[in-house]
Design a protein around this motif. Structure first.
Motif, PDB file in Angstrom:
ATOM      1  N   TRP A 180       1.036  -1.223  -0.043  1.00 32.27           N
ATOM      2  CA  TRP A 180      -0.048   0.121  -0.034  1.00 32.27           C
ATOM      3  C   TRP A 180       0.811   1.353  -0.093  1.00 32.27           C
ATOM      4  CZ3 TRP A 180      -3.867  -1.636   4.422  1.00 32.27           C
ATOM      5  CH2 TRP A 180      -4.750  -2.585   4.036  1.00 32.27           C
ATOM      6  N   ALA A 181       2.005   1.331   0.881  1.00 32.98           N
ATOM      7  CA  ALA A 181       2.736   2.215   1.001  1.00 32.98           C
ATOM      8  C   ALA A 181       3.608   2.744  -0.508  1.00 32.98           C
ATOM      9  CB  ALA A 181       3.810   2.302   1.953  1.00 32.98           C
ATOM     10  N   GLN A 182       4.099   1.684  -1.061  1.00 33.51           N
ATOM     11  CA  GLN A 182       4.503   1.981  -2.251  1.00 33.51           C
ATOM     12  C   GLN A 182       3.980   2.563  -3.518  1.00 33.51           C
ATOM     13  OE1 GLN A 182       7.560   0.650  -3.641  1.00 33.51           O
ATOM     14  NE2 GLN A 182       8.107  -0.228  -1.785  1.00 33.51           N
ATOM     15  N   VAL A 183       2.452   2.772  -3.353  1.00 29.87           N
ATOM     16  CA  VAL A 183       1.621   3.326  -4.412  1.00 29.87           C
ATOM     17  C   VAL A 183       2.096   4.782  -4.404  1.00 29.87           C
ATOM     18  CG1 VAL A 183      -0.774   4.186  -4.746  1.00 29.87           C
ATOM     19  CG2 VAL A 183      -0.223   1.726  -4.154  1.00 29.87           C
ATOM     20  N   VAL A 184       2.493   5.296  -3.290  1.00 36.79           N
ATOM     21  CA  VAL A 184       2.623   7.058  -3.148  1.00 36.79           C
ATOM     22  C   VAL A 184       4.121   7.268  -3.259  1.00 36.79           C
ATOM     23  CG1 VAL A 184       0.212   7.385  -2.682  1.00 36.79           C
ATOM     24  CG2 VAL A 184       2.244   7.023  -0.844  1.00 36.79           C
ATOM     25  N   PRO A 185       4.698   8.377  -3.399  1.00 37.49           N
ATOM     26  CA  PRO A 185       6.009   8.663  -3.225  1.00 37.49           C
ATOM     27  C   PRO A 185       6.449   8.550  -1.995  1.00 37.49           C
ATOM     28  CG  PRO A 185       5.081  10.308  -4.867  1.00 37.49           C
ATOM     29  CD  PRO A 185       3.828   9.435  -4.133  1.00 37.49           C
ATOM     30  N   ALA A 186       7.546   8.437  -1.564  1.00 37.17           N
ATOM     31  CA  ALA A 186       8.068   8.185  -0.039  1.00 37.17           C
ATOM     32  C   ALA A 186       7.594   9.312   0.674  1.00 37.17           C
ATOM     33  CB  ALA A 186       9.479   8.042   0.019  1.00 37.17           C
ATOM     34  N   ASP A 187       7.724  10.623   0.284  1.00 34.24           N
ATOM     35  CA  ASP A 187       7.716  11.821   1.045  1.00 34.24           C
ATOM     36  C   ASP A 187       6.154  12.148   1.331  1.00 34.24           C
ATOM     37  OD1 ASP A 187       7.100  12.490  -1.558  1.00 34.24           O
ATOM     38  OD2 ASP A 187       8.075  14.492  -1.536  1.00 34.24           O
ATOM     39  N   ARG A 188       5.136  11.475   0.665  1.00 37.67           N
ATOM     40  CA  ARG A 188       3.839  11.668   0.771  1.00 37.67           C
ATOM     41  C   ARG A 188       3.230  10.587   1.495  1.00 37.67           C
ATOM     42  NH1 ARG A 188       1.349  15.056  -3.253  1.00 37.67           N
ATOM     43  NH2 ARG A 188      -0.248  14.986  -1.822  1.00 37.67           N
ATOM     44  N   VAL A 189       3.909   9.496   2.017  1.00 37.18           N
ATOM     45  CA  VAL A 189       3.325   8.553   2.574  1.00 37.18           C
ATOM     46  C   VAL A 189       2.867   8.989   4.014  1.00 37.18           C
ATOM     47  CG1 VAL A 189       3.830   6.152   3.846  1.00 37.18           C
ATOM     48  CG2 VAL A 189       4.824   6.593   1.487  1.00 37.18           C
ATOM     49  N   PRO A 190       3.499   9.459   5.133  1.00 37.12           N
ATOM     50  CA  PRO A 190       2.820   9.767   6.071  1.00 37.12           C
ATOM     51  C   PRO A 190       1.578  10.600   5.987  1.00 37.12           C
ATOM     52  CG  PRO A 190       5.295  10.324   6.358  1.00 37.12           C
ATOM     53  CD  PRO A 190       4.999  10.171   4.835  1.00 37.12           C
ATOM     54  N   ALA A 191       1.438  11.691   5.305  1.00 37.58           N
ATOM     55  CA  ALA A 191       0.274  12.258   5.203  1.00 37.58           C
ATOM     56  C   ALA A 191      -0.884  11.926   4.556  1.00 37.58           C
ATOM     57  CB  ALA A 191       0.500  13.796   4.349  1.00 37.58           C
ATOM     58  N   THR A 192      -0.499  10.750   3.640  1.00 35.87           N
ATOM     59  CA  THR A 192      -1.568  10.142   2.560  1.00 35.87           C
ATOM     60  C   THR A 192      -1.999   9.095   3.729  1.00 35.87           C
ATOM     61  OG1 THR A 192      -0.231  10.289   0.595  1.00 35.87           O
ATOM     62  CG2 THR A 192      -1.868   8.330   0.789  1.00 35.87           C
ATOM     63  N   PHE A 193      -1.441   8.392   4.470  1.00 36.25           N
ATOM     64  CA  PHE A 193      -1.871   7.438   5.169  1.00 36.25           C
ATOM     65  C   PHE A 193      -2.560   8.025   6.526  1.00 36.25           C
ATOM     66  CE2 PHE A 193       0.123   4.500   2.899  1.00 36.25           C
ATOM     67  CZ  PHE A 193      -0.448   3.131   2.912  1.00 36.25           C
ATOM     68  N   ALA A 194      -2.195   9.086   6.949  1.00 40.60           N
ATOM     69  CA  ALA A 194      -3.077   9.907   8.027  1.00 40.60           C
ATOM     70  C   ALA A 194      -4.421  10.140   7.406  1.00 40.60           C
ATOM     71  CB  ALA A 194      -2.303  11.012   8.522  1.00 40.60           C
ATOM     72  N   ALA A 195      -4.490  10.601   6.301  1.00 37.39           N
ATOM     73  CA  ALA A 195      -5.799  10.838   5.547  1.00 37.39           C
ATOM     74  C   ALA A 195      -6.711   9.524   5.305  1.00 37.39           C
ATOM     75  CB  ALA A 195      -5.446  11.683   4.228  1.00 37.39           C
ATOM     76  N   LEU A 196      -5.963   8.552   4.975  1.00 43.25           N
ATOM     77  CA  LEU A 196      -6.571   7.133   4.795  1.00 43.25           C
ATOM     78  C   LEU A 196      -7.141   6.605   6.094  1.00 43.25           C
ATOM     79  CD1 LEU A 196      -7.331   4.897   2.924  1.00 43.25           C
ATOM     80  CD2 LEU A 196      -4.959   3.811   3.295  1.00 43.25           C
ATOM     81  N   GLU A 197      -6.445   6.797   7.240  1.00 42.20           N
ATOM     82  CA  GLU A 197      -7.002   6.452   8.464  1.00 42.20           C
ATOM     83  C   GLU A 197      -8.067   7.230   9.003  1.00 42.20           C
ATOM     84  OE1 GLU A 197      -5.354   5.617  13.066  1.00 42.20           O
ATOM     85  OE2 GLU A 197      -3.986   6.424  11.559  1.00 42.20           O
ATOM     86  N   ARG A 198      -8.088   8.552   8.598  1.00 41.66           N
ATOM     87  CA  ARG A 198      -9.453   9.332   8.908  1.00 41.66           C
ATOM     88  C   ARG A 198     -10.517   8.912   8.310  1.00 41.66           C
ATOM     89  NH1 ARG A 198      -5.361  13.399   8.875  1.00 41.66           N
ATOM     90  NH2 ARG A 198      -6.040  14.004   6.763  1.00 41.66           N
ATOM     91  N   ALA A 199     -10.151   8.461   6.799  1.00 39.16           N
ATOM     92  CA  ALA A 199     -11.219   8.162   5.886  1.00 39.16           C
ATOM     93  C   ALA A 199     -11.708   6.696   6.270  1.00 39.16           C
ATOM     94  CB  ALA A 199     -10.783   8.240   4.606  1.00 39.16           C
ATOM     95  N   LEU A 200     -11.147   5.762   6.676  1.00 38.20           N
ATOM     96  CA  LEU A 200     -11.562   4.579   7.176  1.00 38.20           C
ATOM     97  C   LEU A 200     -12.246   4.589   8.586  1.00 38.20           C
ATOM     98  CD1 LEU A 200      -8.337   2.469   6.270  1.00 38.20           C
ATOM     99  CD2 LEU A 200     -10.539   2.385   5.130  1.00 38.20           C
ATOM    100  N   ASN A 201     -11.851   5.406   9.226  1.00 36.43           N
ATOM    101  CA  ASN A 201     -12.598   5.621  10.619  1.00 36.43           C
ATOM    102  C   ASN A 201     -13.877   6.282  10.415  1.00 36.43           C
ATOM    103  OD1 ASN A 201     -10.533   4.577  12.080  1.00 36.43           O
ATOM    104  ND2 ASN A 201      -9.616   6.492  12.793  1.00 36.43           N
ATOM    105  N   ALA A 202     -14.010   7.110   9.379  1.00 32.41           N
ATOM    106  CA  ALA A 202     -15.431   7.765   9.379  1.00 32.41           C
ATOM    107  C   ALA A 202     -16.528   6.729   8.587  1.00 32.41           C
ATOM    108  CB  ALA A 202     -15.282   8.871   8.256  1.00 32.41           C
ATOM    109  N   GLU A 203     -15.790   5.520   7.844  1.00 32.10           N
ATOM    110  CA  GLU A 203     -16.317   4.726   7.182  1.00 32.10           C
ATOM    111  C   GLU A 203     -17.074   3.868   8.318  1.00 32.10           C
ATOM    112  OE1 GLU A 203     -18.247   2.718   3.905  1.00 32.10           O
ATOM    113  OE2 GLU A 203     -17.752   4.715   4.343  1.00 32.10           O
ATOM    114  N   ALA A 204     -16.229   3.578   9.242  1.00 32.84           N
ATOM    115  CA  ALA A 204     -16.453   2.589  10.191  1.00 32.84           C
ATOM    116  C   ALA A 204     -17.452   3.148  10.993  1.00 32.84           C
ATOM    117  CB  ALA A 204     -15.318   2.337  11.106  1.00 32.84           C
ATOM    118  N   ALA A 205     -17.248   4.344  11.432  1.00 33.28           N
ATOM    119  CA  ALA A 205     -18.394   4.889  12.023  1.00 33.28           C
ATOM    120  C   ALA A 205     -19.623   5.045  11.471  1.00 33.28           C
ATOM    121  CB  ALA A 205     -18.005   6.519  12.648  1.00 33.28           C
ATOM    122  N   ARG A 206     -19.672   5.046  10.117  1.00 34.92           N
ATOM    123  CA  ARG A 206     -21.102   5.205   9.525  1.00 34.92           C
ATOM    124  C   ARG A 206     -21.752   3.835   9.545  1.00 34.92           C
ATOM    125  NH1 ARG A 206     -23.038   4.729   4.302  1.00 34.92           N
ATOM    126  NH2 ARG A 206     -21.062   3.916   3.369  1.00 34.92           N
TER     127      ARG A 206
END
Length: 287
Positions: free
Chosen positions: A241-267
């Protein structure tokens, strides 16, 4: 592949698991979460009998190997093949602890096997086909070592796995201005097996398909934070999953992904990921 240090930055306490360490293999369950429903299907379809010679491709720490060796008795032979050094070392210890004299371990790529021609009665592979570097080469080896009428039982997960997760990942890529990475994500998803692809591999090597069974496996998580920190996700999926995005974008991308997954789980009340699966039973021509 990225280093553990790079991936550790994905989400604060998130770190991938190095499967090559002896400590991991010592604690690894021989029939882990991912493999369990597939392995039980395989054992339910696999021929059993005294005196049979089995070949277990991608044996790992030995669930199928040990079950077949014990279920068929000392007159049988089970040849376990896997290039994973730490796993084979653990399997060797388990074979010794159980005092099994009918198991032979080969730590190597299955495509390099040099077993005698027409020497194997049953070939099994639990979730191995997606991990073979050269599946066609492995099938050619299987065709050579299989006796006339030999049975081949294999299981695999299929293209379309975890569609619920990947739909959210796609949305996050777009929302974070990384729409150009959608093609990379699609390539990651599409490397899984297909029914027609596996059937062609088997039949191209001279195995006639006898049974094909499709079934779904579900993985459930309370939310995205739990999903991303689950040991199996960190081991088997996070690096890809991390290989999909540039290395310098991994932390921000996965922070956003975690928030989106949590929102879906809450729904929805949970995260439920679907794994399309298949099992195949095939036989070598008796000619």
């Amino acid at each position: 592949l990225r280093t553990s240090a790079e991936l550790a930055a994905v989400v604060d306490d998130l770190e991938p698991i190095d499967i090559d360490t002896p400590a991991f293999a010592d604690l690894y369950d021989e029939l882990p979460l991912w493999s369990a429903p597939f392995g039980l299907w395989l054992l339910d379809r696999c021929p059993l009998g005294p005196g049979l010679t089995f070949l277990d491709l991608g044996a790992g720490t030995g669930f199928a190997t040990l079950e077949l060796a014990e279920r068929c008795g000392a007159a049988s032979t089970v040849i376990a093949v896997d290039p994973w050094e730490a796993a084979m070392a653990r399997l060797r210890r388990k074979v010794a602890q159980r005092r099994l004299s009918n198991v032979r371990l080969l730590q190597q790529d299955a495509s390099t096997l040099d077993l005698p021609a027409r020497s194997v009665d049953v070939i099994v592979s639990n979730l191995g086909v997606n991990n073979f570097a050269d599946p066609a080469a492995v099938m050619r080896v299987c065709a050579r070592v299989a006796r006339p009428g030999a049975t081949f039982v294999l299981t695999t997960n299929l293209v379309g796995h975890m569609a619920e997760f990947y739909e959210i990942y796609q949305r996050v890529l777009v929302e974070t201005g990384q729409g150009d990475r959608l093609a990379a994500l699609e390539r990651h998803v599409q490397h899984r097996a297909t029914l027609d692809g596996v059937r062609r591999l088997l039949e191209g090597a001279g195995f006639a398909t006898v049974e094909v069974a499709e079934f779904d496996v579900s993985l459930r998580f309370a939310d995205g934070s739990a999903l991303l920190r689950h040991h199996f996700i960190r081991m088997g999926f996070l690096p890809g999953w991390a290989q999909v995005v540039p290395a310098d974008r991994v932390p921000a991308t996965f922070a956003a992904l975690e928030r989106a997954l949590n929102a879906e789980a809450a729904r929805r009340g949970e995260l439920r990921l679907t794994i399309p699966a298949a099992g195949f039973v095939a036989r070598r021509s008796a000619g």
